[in-house]
Design a protein around this motif. Structure first.
Motif, PDB file in Angstrom:
ATOM      1  N   ALA A 151       0.844  -1.208   0.000  1.00  0.00           N
ATOM      2  CA  ALA A 151       0.000   0.000   0.000  1.00  0.00           C
ATOM      3  C   ALA A 151       0.874   1.251   0.000  1.00  0.00           C
ATOM      4  N   ALA A 154       2.445   1.777  -3.422  1.00  0.00           N
ATOM      5  CA  ALA A 154       1.431   2.266  -4.371  1.00  0.00           C
ATOM      6  C   ALA A 154       1.094   3.729  -4.098  1.00  0.00           C
ATOM      7  N   ALA A 158       1.602   7.155  -6.515  1.00  0.00           N
ATOM      8  CA  ALA A 158       0.368   7.768  -7.029  1.00  0.00           C
ATOM      9  C   ALA A 158       0.543   9.231  -7.414  1.00  0.00           C
ATOM     10  N   SER A 161      -1.140  14.185  -6.311  1.00  0.00           N
ATOM     11  CA  SER A 161      -2.570  14.302  -5.994  1.00  0.00           C
ATOM     12  C   SER A 161      -3.088  13.031  -5.336  1.00  0.00           C
ATOM     13  N   ARG A 162      -2.230  12.286  -4.728  1.00  0.00           N
ATOM     14  CA  ARG A 162      -2.583  11.008  -4.127  1.00  0.00           C
ATOM     15  C   ARG A 162      -3.588  11.174  -3.001  1.00  0.00           C
ATOM     16  N   ALA A 163      -4.395  10.121  -2.820  1.00  0.00           N
ATOM     17  CA  ALA A 163      -5.309  10.063  -1.688  1.00  0.00           C
ATOM     18  C   ALA A 163      -4.495   9.862  -0.415  1.00  0.00           C
ATOM     19  N   PRO A 164      -5.135  10.071   0.740  1.00  0.00           N
ATOM     20  CA  PRO A 164      -4.418   9.808   1.986  1.00  0.00           C
ATOM     21  C   PRO A 164      -3.989   8.344   2.062  1.00  0.00           C
ATOM     22  N   SER A 167      -6.510   5.468   2.965  1.00  0.00           N
ATOM     23  CA  SER A 167      -7.340   4.832   1.932  1.00  0.00           C
ATOM     24  C   SER A 167      -6.655   3.597   1.367  1.00  0.00           C
ATOM     25  N   TYR A 168      -5.363   3.737   1.122  1.00  0.00           N
ATOM     26  CA  TYR A 168      -4.608   2.605   0.578  1.00  0.00           C
ATOM     27  C   TYR A 168      -4.490   1.495   1.622  1.00  0.00           C
ATOM     28  N   HIS A 171      -7.788  -0.351   1.980  1.00  0.00           N
ATOM     29  CA  HIS A 171      -8.034  -1.229   0.836  1.00  0.00           C
ATOM     30  C   HIS A 171      -7.143  -2.472   0.879  1.00  0.00           C
ATOM     31  N   ALA A 172      -5.897  -2.271   1.250  1.00  0.00           N
ATOM     32  CA  ALA A 172      -4.946  -3.395   1.256  1.00  0.00           C
ATOM     33  C   ALA A 172      -5.222  -4.379   2.387  1.00  0.00           C
TER      34      ALA A 172
END
Lengths: 192, 192
Positions: A151, A154, A158, A161-164, A167-168, A171-172
């Motif tokens: 995560a 990734a 990203a 402009s990556r998400a926090p 979030s990763y 998801h992981a």
DNA sequence: GTATTATTTGTACTGAGTACAAGAATTAAG
DNA sequence: CTTAATTCTTGTACTCAGTACAAATAATAC
């Protein structure tokens, strides 16, 4: 700062072609000064990550004891990085493709993988009330840390402009939360 | 055999205190001959495991395409070791506590972790029809390999009356099979 | 200004890993 | 059996990460 000199040179001429002497000359200090700050050449990559990982035990301890371990792990890792600020993105995460896989990076990465799994084994052992040296603890710790690593990589990839990170992480680790919900120690059979 | 000399010396005097010169002298050859057989000192640990891992791509290809990936992974890994015989127990798995965590072992271990996850990423990508460089592929591959590693270490530790490796693999990967049954790619949000 | 402490630096070293050519052993051909 | 070609081992020399320790320098305290 030694790290800044190191990162500049790693991008200019590659990790392998950059000696410790090069780094310290760029920083304006002697070669031996390097070893006053770092144990190994590749330790320069981990300063920020080590700072974040150093917070992990206390962040785990702060999680609700009723929370399933995987959820607690997500929260703890997210808290580690949140505490270090929104601009916190370790250099190695955004540049590891440029760096490649020199053996020194592999060994320092695995060293941190091992120390992080040790922390998580202790946490899982306590939270699930199972022996710390059981296969179950080892598997949960190993898979959690490797999912977090995936995560994090990734997330680093990203772009700006990556998400926090959370979030990763969510998801992981969601599949692990689901998979380990009913994961219990069993007595593996012994051959006669 | 260089490995036998190496393992004898590692147990007699420890990994760090055993030089390549020591190993090759014990084996009756010149120091440079070592590098005709191995790239790195710590490569001696991996001969049997490399042979097993070398079979993985074909074993994965042989699994039923209807089998969920985690089940296929268990079967493939078990087949890898089964093909190398029931007496197959890599020396490092039964001796890693004696060896500890020298940086050279960590780097060679992580190198094999990475190459194994690359194989599994390709397999998962093909089997689940998702991009090979997605976070999902990376997470499934990372967690699978780290669970396999935990199972292999526990299996090595279990002693001469140990159950077959497959029992350990099934136990370690069952939660992953369950957790990844419904694991799908999602579009992680980007910040505005 | 002197003494003490902290930090940097110089020197020398070990050993993993690399490169390359020479020497030795093995194999193939006549 | 001899010679040539090929393969493998070995010797020599090197780089550089990492280590050790003492000397030099800088900073701090009195």
């Amino acid at each position: 700062m030694l790290e800044e000199s190191a990162f500049e040179l790693f991008l200019e001429q590659g990790y392998a072609k950059t000696s410790i002497e090069d780094i310290t000359r760029r920083a304006g200090v002697s070669r031996n000064t390097f070893f006053n700050y770092f144990d190994l050449k590749s330790d320069v990559f981990w300063v920020e990550i080590d700072r974040a990982l150093g917070l992990l035990p206390e962040k785990l301890a702060l999680t609700e004891s009723s929370l399933p371990p995987a959820h607690a792990i997500v929260e703890a890792f997210a808290d580690c990085t949140a505490e270090l600020g929104s601009g916190f993105v370790p250099w190695i995460l955004t540049n590891f493709e440029a760096i490649g896989e020199p053996n020194e990076l592999l060994s320092s990465a695995f060293s941190r993988f091992n120390s992080t799994t040790r922390v998580l084994k202790g946490f899982v052992s306590q939270r699930l009330n199972i022996p710390v040296d059981s296969l179950e603890c080892q598997v949960i710790a190993n898979t959690s840390v490797s999912a977090v690593a995936a995560a994090a990589v990734a997330w680093g990839k990203a772009g700006v402009s990556r998400a926090p990170l959370q979030s990763y992480l969510v998801h992981a680790l969601a599949p692990l939360a689901e998979g380990y919900a009913h994961f219990r120690a069993i007595e593996l059979p012994r051959t006669i």
